[in-house]
Design a protein around this motif. Structure first.
Motif, PDB file in Angstrom:
ATOM      1  N   LEU A 268       0.850  -1.201   0.000  1.00  0.00           N
ATOM      2  CA  LEU A 268       0.000   0.000   0.000  1.00  0.00           C
ATOM      3  C   LEU A 268       0.881   1.245   0.000  1.00  0.00           C
ATOM      4  O   LEU A 268       2.024   1.193   0.457  1.00  0.00           O
ATOM      5  N   PRO A 269       0.360   2.385  -0.474  1.00  0.00           N
ATOM      6  CA  PRO A 269       1.138   3.625  -0.379  1.00  0.00           C
ATOM      7  C   PRO A 269       1.512   3.886   1.086  1.00  0.00           C
ATOM      8  O   PRO A 269       0.748   3.538   1.993  1.00  0.00           O
ATOM      9  N   GLY A 270       2.672   4.482   1.301  1.00  0.00           N
ATOM     10  CA  GLY A 270       3.215   4.666   2.653  1.00  0.00           C
ATOM     11  C   GLY A 270       2.286   5.273   3.675  1.00  0.00           C
ATOM     12  O   GLY A 270       2.318   4.929   4.857  1.00  0.00           O
ATOM     13  N   ASP A 271       1.377   6.166   3.224  1.00  0.00           N
ATOM     14  CA  ASP A 271       0.533   6.861   4.198  1.00  0.00           C
ATOM     15  C   ASP A 271      -0.750   6.082   4.517  1.00  0.00           C
ATOM     16  O   ASP A 271      -1.535   6.488   5.351  1.00  0.00           O
ATOM     17  N   LYS A 272      -0.966   4.955   3.829  1.00  0.00           N
ATOM     18  CA  LYS A 272      -2.204   4.190   4.058  1.00  0.00           C
ATOM     19  C   LYS A 272      -1.956   3.072   5.063  1.00  0.00           C
ATOM     20  O   LYS A 272      -1.147   2.183   4.816  1.00  0.00           O
ATOM     21  N   PRO A 273      -2.657   3.081   6.196  1.00  0.00           N
ATOM     22  CA  PRO A 273      -2.445   1.999   7.156  1.00  0.00           C
ATOM     23  C   PRO A 273      -3.047   0.687   6.653  1.00  0.00           C
ATOM     24  O   PRO A 273      -4.032   0.699   5.903  1.00  0.00           O
ATOM     25  N   SER A 274      -2.451  -0.433   7.051  1.00  0.00           N
ATOM     26  CA  SER A 274      -2.924  -1.740   6.604  1.00  0.00           C
ATOM     27  C   SER A 274      -4.110  -2.192   7.452  1.00  0.00           C
ATOM     28  O   SER A 274      -4.055  -2.187   8.679  1.00  0.00           O
ATOM     29  N   GLY A 275      -5.173  -2.610   6.751  1.00  0.00           N
ATOM     30  CA  GLY A 275      -6.359  -3.112   7.444  1.00  0.00           C
ATOM     31  C   GLY A 275      -6.068  -4.363   8.252  1.00  0.00           C
ATOM     32  O   GLY A 275      -6.710  -4.646   9.262  1.00  0.00           O
ATOM     33  N   LEU A 276      -5.058  -5.133   7.800  1.00  0.00           N
ATOM     34  CA  LEU A 276      -4.710  -6.365   8.514  1.00  0.00           C
ATOM     35  C   LEU A 276      -4.087  -6.038   9.871  1.00  0.00           C
ATOM     36  O   LEU A 276      -4.448  -6.619  10.897  1.00  0.00           O
ATOM     37  N   LYS A 277      -3.148  -5.075   9.852  1.00  0.00           N
ATOM     38  CA  LYS A 277      -2.496  -4.693  11.112  1.00  0.00           C
ATOM     39  C   LYS A 277      -3.538  -4.202  12.108  1.00  0.00           C
ATOM     40  O   LYS A 277      -3.514  -4.560  13.281  1.00  0.00           O
ATOM     41  N   GLU A 278      -4.455  -3.385  11.622  1.00  0.00           N
ATOM     42  CA  GLU A 278      -5.476  -2.839  12.513  1.00  0.00           C
ATOM     43  C   GLU A 278      -6.387  -3.955  13.044  1.00  0.00           C
ATOM     44  O   GLU A 278      -6.675  -4.022  14.237  1.00  0.00           O
ATOM     45  N   ALA A 279      -6.805  -4.862  12.148  1.00  0.00           N
ATOM     46  CA  ALA A 279      -7.702  -5.951  12.555  1.00  0.00           C
ATOM     47  C   ALA A 279      -7.065  -6.819  13.639  1.00  0.00           C
ATOM     48  O   ALA A 279      -7.733  -7.272  14.566  1.00  0.00           O
ATOM     49  N   MET A 280      -5.754  -7.021  13.534  1.00  0.00           N
ATOM     50  CA  MET A 280      -5.076  -7.847  14.542  1.00  0.00           C
ATOM     51  C   MET A 280      -5.152  -7.202  15.930  1.00  0.00           C
ATOM     52  O   MET A 280      -5.256  -7.888  16.938  1.00  0.00           O
ATOM     53  N   LYS A 281      -5.107  -5.876  15.953  1.00  0.00           N
ATOM     54  CA  LYS A 281      -5.217  -5.170  17.241  1.00  0.00           C
ATOM     55  C   LYS A 281      -6.672  -5.169  17.714  1.00  0.00           C
ATOM     56  O   LYS A 281      -6.979  -5.489  18.857  1.00  0.00           O
ATOM     57  N   VAL A 282      -7.581  -4.815  16.806  1.00  0.00           N
ATOM     58  CA  VAL A 282      -8.995  -4.664  17.156  1.00  0.00           C
ATOM     59  C   VAL A 282      -9.599  -5.990  17.637  1.00  0.00           C
ATOM     60  O   VAL A 282     -10.368  -6.028  18.596  1.00  0.00           O
ATOM     61  N   LEU A 283      -9.231  -7.077  16.967  1.00  0.00           N
ATOM     62  CA  LEU A 283      -9.903  -8.357  17.230  1.00  0.00           C
ATOM     63  C   LEU A 283      -9.218  -9.220  18.286  1.00  0.00           C
ATOM     64  O   LEU A 283      -9.660 -10.323  18.575  1.00  0.00           O
ATOM     65  N   GLN A 284      -8.111  -8.725  18.823  1.00  0.00           N
ATOM     66  CA  GLN A 284      -7.391  -9.460  19.875  1.00  0.00           C
ATOM     67  C   GLN A 284      -8.361  -9.782  21.016  1.00  0.00           C
ATOM     68  O   GLN A 284      -9.019  -8.891  21.551  1.00  0.00           O
ATOM     69  N   GLY A 285      -8.494 -11.057  21.343  1.00  0.00           N
ATOM     70  CA  GLY A 285      -9.335 -11.414  22.496  1.00  0.00           C
ATOM     71  C   GLY A 285     -10.824 -11.486  22.211  1.00  0.00           C
ATOM     72  O   GLY A 285     -11.616 -11.761  23.108  1.00  0.00           O
ATOM     73  N   VAL A 289     -12.529 -15.561  17.452  1.00  0.00           N
ATOM     74  CA  VAL A 289     -11.461 -15.106  16.539  1.00  0.00           C
ATOM     75  C   VAL A 289     -10.135 -15.685  17.016  1.00  0.00           C
ATOM     76  O   VAL A 289      -9.780 -15.566  18.193  1.00  0.00           O
ATOM     77  N   GLY A 290      -9.406 -16.323  16.124  1.00  0.00           N
ATOM     78  CA  GLY A 290      -8.068 -16.835  16.459  1.00  0.00           C
ATOM     79  C   GLY A 290      -7.035 -16.060  15.665  1.00  0.00           C
ATOM     80  O   GLY A 290      -7.220 -15.811  14.469  1.00  0.00           O
ATOM     81  N   ILE A 291      -5.947 -15.646  16.340  1.00  0.00           N
ATOM     82  CA  ILE A 291      -4.877 -14.938  15.623  1.00  0.00           C
ATOM     83  C   ILE A 291      -3.597 -15.766  15.741  1.00  0.00           C
ATOM     84  O   ILE A 291      -3.150 -16.060  16.838  1.00  0.00           O
ATOM     85  N   CYS A 292      -3.074 -16.197  14.608  1.00  0.00           N
ATOM     86  CA  CYS A 292      -1.890 -17.070  14.613  1.00  0.00           C
ATOM     87  C   CYS A 292      -0.723 -16.379  13.940  1.00  0.00           C
ATOM     88  O   CYS A 292      -0.860 -15.888  12.824  1.00  0.00           O
ATOM     89  N   GLN A 293       0.411 -16.379  14.616  1.00  0.00           N
ATOM     90  CA  GLN A 293       1.620 -15.790  14.035  1.00  0.00           C
ATOM     91  C   GLN A 293       2.541 -16.938  13.620  1.00  0.00           C
ATOM     92  O   GLN A 293       3.021 -17.668  14.469  1.00  0.00           O
ATOM     93  N   LEU A 294       2.761 -17.075  12.330  1.00  0.00           N
ATOM     94  CA  LEU A 294       3.714 -18.078  11.853  1.00  0.00           C
ATOM     95  C   LEU A 294       5.060 -17.381  11.693  1.00  0.00           C
ATOM     96  O   LEU A 294       5.127 -16.171  11.520  1.00  0.00           O
ATOM     97  N   SER A 295       6.146 -18.154  11.772  1.00  0.00           N
ATOM     98  CA  SER A 295       7.472 -17.516  11.720  1.00  0.00           C
ATOM     99  C   SER A 295       8.360 -18.236  10.709  1.00  0.00           C
ATOM    100  O   SER A 295       7.934 -19.186  10.051  1.00  0.00           O
ATOM    101  N   GLN A 296       9.607 -17.803  10.662  1.00  0.00           N
ATOM    102  CA  GLN A 296      10.566 -18.445   9.744  1.00  0.00           C
ATOM    103  C   GLN A 296      10.670 -19.939   9.998  1.00  0.00           C
ATOM    104  O   GLN A 296      10.920 -20.715   9.092  1.00  0.00           O
ATOM    105  N   GLN A 297      10.479 -20.350  11.261  1.00  0.00           N
ATOM    106  CA  GLN A 297      10.574 -21.777  11.597  1.00  0.00           C
ATOM    107  C   GLN A 297       9.495 -22.590  10.885  1.00  0.00           C
ATOM    108  O   GLN A 297       9.618 -23.787  10.750  1.00  0.00           O
ATOM    109  N   ASP A 298       8.431 -21.910  10.450  1.00  0.00           N
ATOM    110  CA  ASP A 298       7.321 -22.625   9.821  1.00  0.00           C
ATOM    111  C   ASP A 298       7.402 -22.637   8.303  1.00  0.00           C
ATOM    112  O   ASP A 298       6.483 -23.102   7.634  1.00  0.00           O
ATOM    113  N   VAL A 299       8.501 -22.117   7.753  1.00  0.00           N
ATOM    114  CA  VAL A 299       8.653 -22.099   6.293  1.00  0.00           C
ATOM    115  C   VAL A 299       8.849 -23.528   5.809  1.00  0.00           C
ATOM    116  O   VAL A 299       9.749 -24.224   6.271  1.00  0.00           O
ATOM    117  N   VAL A 300       7.959 -23.972   4.913  1.00  0.00           N
ATOM    118  CA  VAL A 300       8.072 -25.353   4.449  1.00  0.00           C
ATOM    119  C   VAL A 300       8.451 -25.423   2.969  1.00  0.00           C
ATOM    120  O   VAL A 300       8.338 -26.454   2.352  1.00  0.00           O
TER     121      VAL A 300
END
Length: 324
Positions: A268-285, A289-300
């Motif tokens: 997205l253009p630099g000044d536009k916030p990502s809806g995903l980032k916001e949703a992760m904060k808004v929907l916490q708890g 809703v389940g929020i899963c963070q995958l990492s480099q260890q999960d690269v298959v």
């Protein structure tokens, strides 16, 4: 200090599976952990420095656990298990049981290959909305499509809807040739590929014609309520906040939603916030809703993908440090 550790092998097949073709699995284990492993009359003898031997013993035991559960051991298993042993989590290998999500059209079972992936799949099964975030190659989209196909075959839902926002890296849809269908296709390709894999071309075509499968840009979701559907929003880091809210409120009765994305790759253009980032904060708890963070260890994917992701992460860190 030098030491030797012995592990007895019950059956010949176990040794064959563990060693891999041309002993590549054991060679990898030896080079990664600086030990020597030999098969002496039904016993594995691991020798080297005490700490390395202890790690290698844990790794071999973990690999034998996987082997006993019917996994064909490959280099990716070896690397993953070594990583688990290094972080003191080798006993967690037992969690990677035969959780087959779905069988592909060629008869290959699709299942989580890492603990992160297993938690993600469990979340998809248990929650109404799952957000899966992580780098390329962690199977976020592929596993979501597998779960959707499984739910469809099980008649839990009667439609699969796959969607992505149309902000592709530097491309505006207007510049793509042809009618709308062919305009949309190139950037929806990864979703098609996963579906093709699961269903085979004929079944896929049949479901598409009947309207059981829909692959469409996110803009098409506006003003619709989607009942009894399994909806996957892919590349969600490129949704605006408005788009994300619009998407989340489209969900109807009997539906399930999986949102996947990689917050390190926002186009997205630099000044536009990502809806995903916001949703992760808004929907916490929020319940359901389940929020899963995958990492480099999960690269298959290929081990090179993991190395490349790590190299970029280091570079970004250094750059970030220099700016401050």
């Amino acid at each position: 200090m030098h030491m030797e550790q012995r592990i007895s092998m019950e059956r010949m097949e176990e040794a064959i599976n563990l060693f891999g073709s041309f002993d590549e699995n054991i060679r990898l284990l030896e080079s990664e952990l600086h030990v020597t492993v030999v098969n002496r009359g039904g016993e594995l003898v691991i020798s080297g420095d005490v700490e390395n031997v202890m790690l290698a013993t844990k790794a071999v035991e973990a690999l034998l656990t996987l082997s006993a559960r019917g996994e064909a051991i490959n280099a990716q298993h070896v690397r993953y298990v070594i990583g688990l042993c290094r972080s003191g989590q080798s006993e967690r290998v037992a969690e990677l049981t035969q959780d087959v999500i779905c069988i592909t059209s060629k008869g290959r079972p699709v299942k989580p290959k890492t603990i992160g992936q297993k938690q993600y799949v469990d979340s998809v099964m248990q929650n109404t909305v799952t957000i899966g975030v992580g780098p390329a190659g962690t199977g976020k989209t592929y596993l979501a499509v597998a779960a959707a196909v499984a739910a469809f075959r099980d008649k839990q839902i009667n439609r699969i809807i796959l969607t992505r926002p149309a902000v592709e890296a530097g491309e505006r849809l207007g510049f793509l040739p042809g009618d709308l269908q062919s305009k949309v296709d190139p950037y929806l390709r990864p979703l098609y590929d996963a579906l093709f894999d699961m269903l085979g071309a004929e079944t896929y075509q049949k479901y598409l014609e009947r309207g059981n499968i829909e692959v469409a840009p996110l803009a098409y979701m506006r003003g619709r309520t989607l009942d009894d559907s399994f909806i996957i929003l892919d590349e969600a880091q490129n949704t605006s906040r408005e788009q994300m809210k619009m998407f989340l409120t489209r969900m109807g009765f009997g539906s399930k939603v999986v949102i996947t994305g990689d917050i390190t790759q926002i186009d997205l253009p630099g000044d536009k916030p990502s809806g995903l980032k916001e949703a992760m904060k808004v929907l916490q708890g929020v319940e359901g809703v389940g929020i899963c963070q995958l990492s480099q260890q999960d690269v298959v994917r290929h081990v090179m993908v993991q190395r490349i992701i790590e190299a970029y992460a280091k570079y970004e860190d250094r750059k970030g440090g220099a700016k401050k």
